[in-house]
Scaffold this active site. Sequence first.
Site, PDB file in Angstrom:
ATOM      1  N   GLU A   1      -3.458   7.560  -4.096  1.00  0.00           N
ATOM      2  CA  GLU A   1      -3.249   6.255  -3.280  1.00  0.00           C
ATOM      3  C   GLU A   1      -3.186   5.236  -4.525  1.00  0.00           C
ATOM      4  OE1 GLU A   1      -6.939   4.490  -1.797  1.00  0.00           O
ATOM      5  OE2 GLU A   1      -6.050   4.586   0.262  1.00  0.00           O
TER       6      GLU A   1
ATOM      7  N   TYR B   1       0.912  -1.380   0.012  1.00  0.00           N
ATOM      8  CA  TYR B   1      -0.022   0.104  -0.084  1.00  0.00           C
ATOM      9  C   TYR B   1       1.051   1.234  -0.016  1.00  0.00           C
ATOM     10  CZ  TYR B   1      -3.161   3.756   1.731  1.00  0.00           C
ATOM     11  OH  TYR B   1      -3.723   4.792   1.843  1.00  0.00           O
TER      12      TYR B   1
END
Length: 385
Positions: free
Chosen positions: A197, A109
Site C-alpha cells: 500500500e 492512493y
Amino acid sequence: MKIHEYQAKELFRTFGVPVPDGGVAFSVEEAVDIAKGLGAYPVVVKAQIHAGGRGKGGGVKLAASEAEAKDHAGDILGMTLVTHQTGPEGRLVKKLLVEAGQEIAKELYLSILVDRATAGIVIMASQEGGMDIEEVAAKTPEKIIKVRVDPLTGIQGYHLREVGFGLELPTAALRGFSTLLKNLYTLFVKNDCSLLEINPLILTKDDKVMALDAKVDIDSNALFRHRSLLEYRDLDEEDPLEVEASKFNLNYINLDGNVGNIVNGAGLAMATMDIIKNAGAEPANFMDVGGGATAEMVENALRIILMDEKVKAVLINIFGGILRCDVFAQGVVAAAQKTGITIPVVVRMEGTNVERGKEILAASGLNLINAVDLKDAAEKVAAAI
Ligand code: GDP
Ligand code: MN
C-alpha cells in the site's frame, strides 16, 4: 510479516519504484547527519513503527532547517506514538526515517492485494489519497478504482491504462505511472506479498509520480523461499509472548480475555474459543499445539500461557489422536513442576491412551479440575474465574 517503511522503500528502490532520498536513523545524531547529507530543506522526519496513521499522531514532521530536524528527531525518537492502528497503549519509537521533503501537487492512493474472492490479485487506487482512505472506503466507495489481475497471465498494458486513466492523471505523468505500477506488481509477486500500500502516492508539479509512504506485508508462509527478507523481521514490533511461541512452532495468538486455553488442532481451538464465550467468559488466546505435538511443546505452551498476567484460569482441551493423552499429560506435569500453577486449570481429555493420561495427572498431585465433556469444561472454567 510486516516490515517497516524504510525497508519497504529499500525494496521499492531495488524494483525501480521512485521514492524520496533518505535513510534510517537510530539516534538524533544519525538523523541530523542524514538531514545534512540530503543537502536541502525541508526534510521529513518519520517514526518507524509497524502501524499507520503516524501523521495524525505526531509521528511525521517536516523540518525547514538542521535545527528543526534535530528538534523533531528528538521529539519523535523515544515517544510512545498512539495512532488509530496502535491501540491506546501506543508504540515506542526506536527508529526514524529521514527523507528529502517533496513538493506535492496531488496525493493519490495505490495498493495491491490478494483477493480471496476471485483467487486473484486486485489493484486499488483512488484520487482521494492522503491520510483518510478508510473514510473514503466507508463513505464514497465509488471513488475507489478496483482492477483485477489474473496472476497466471500477469499485469498487461490495459490494466495499467485502466488505473492510470481512472486516476485522471495528466498525460505527461502516465508513462511514469505505468512503469511504477508494473514494477510494483513484479515486486508484489516476486516477494510473495499479501499487501502493498502506498498512501500517499504523490504527483509532483513536474508530473512525476513517487511513493511517499510504503507499507508491505509478506506472506509468512512463503518466507522459507525469501531468506533475505527474514532480515527485515523486527521482534521489537511483535507481541513478546507470540515471539516466544513461534520459537517452538506453536500457533499462538494473544487476545484480550482472561481464560487461557490449550488445544490440539486449529478447528478444535476455534470451537473451544466459541464454547468459552458461550459459557460467558472470554478467551485470552488462541493456542494450537498441533496434531503431532510433543511433551516439550505442551510444556512450552502451558509455560507461555502462565506467563500471561491477564490469564486467570486455563482450559486444556485435548483430543488424543496423533498426540497421545499420556504424552500430553507428561507435558502438563513437566510444565507445572517448572512453572508452578497458581490458578485454576480445567482439563478435558479424550482419545488414545486417555486412561493412562488421567493416571499420570492424578498421580502428579497437581490440583486440576477434571471435566467430563466440552460443555462441562467451559462451564467449570467460567465458574473458576
Ligand atoms: P502515515 O500517517 O503513517 O500514513 O504516514 P505518511 O508517510 O503517509 O505521512 C503522513 C502525511 O505526511 C502524508 O500524507 C503527507 O501529507 C505528509 N508528508 C509526508 N512526507 C512529505 C513530504 O515530503 N512533503 C510534504 N509536503 N508532506 C509530506
Ligand atoms: Mn500514509
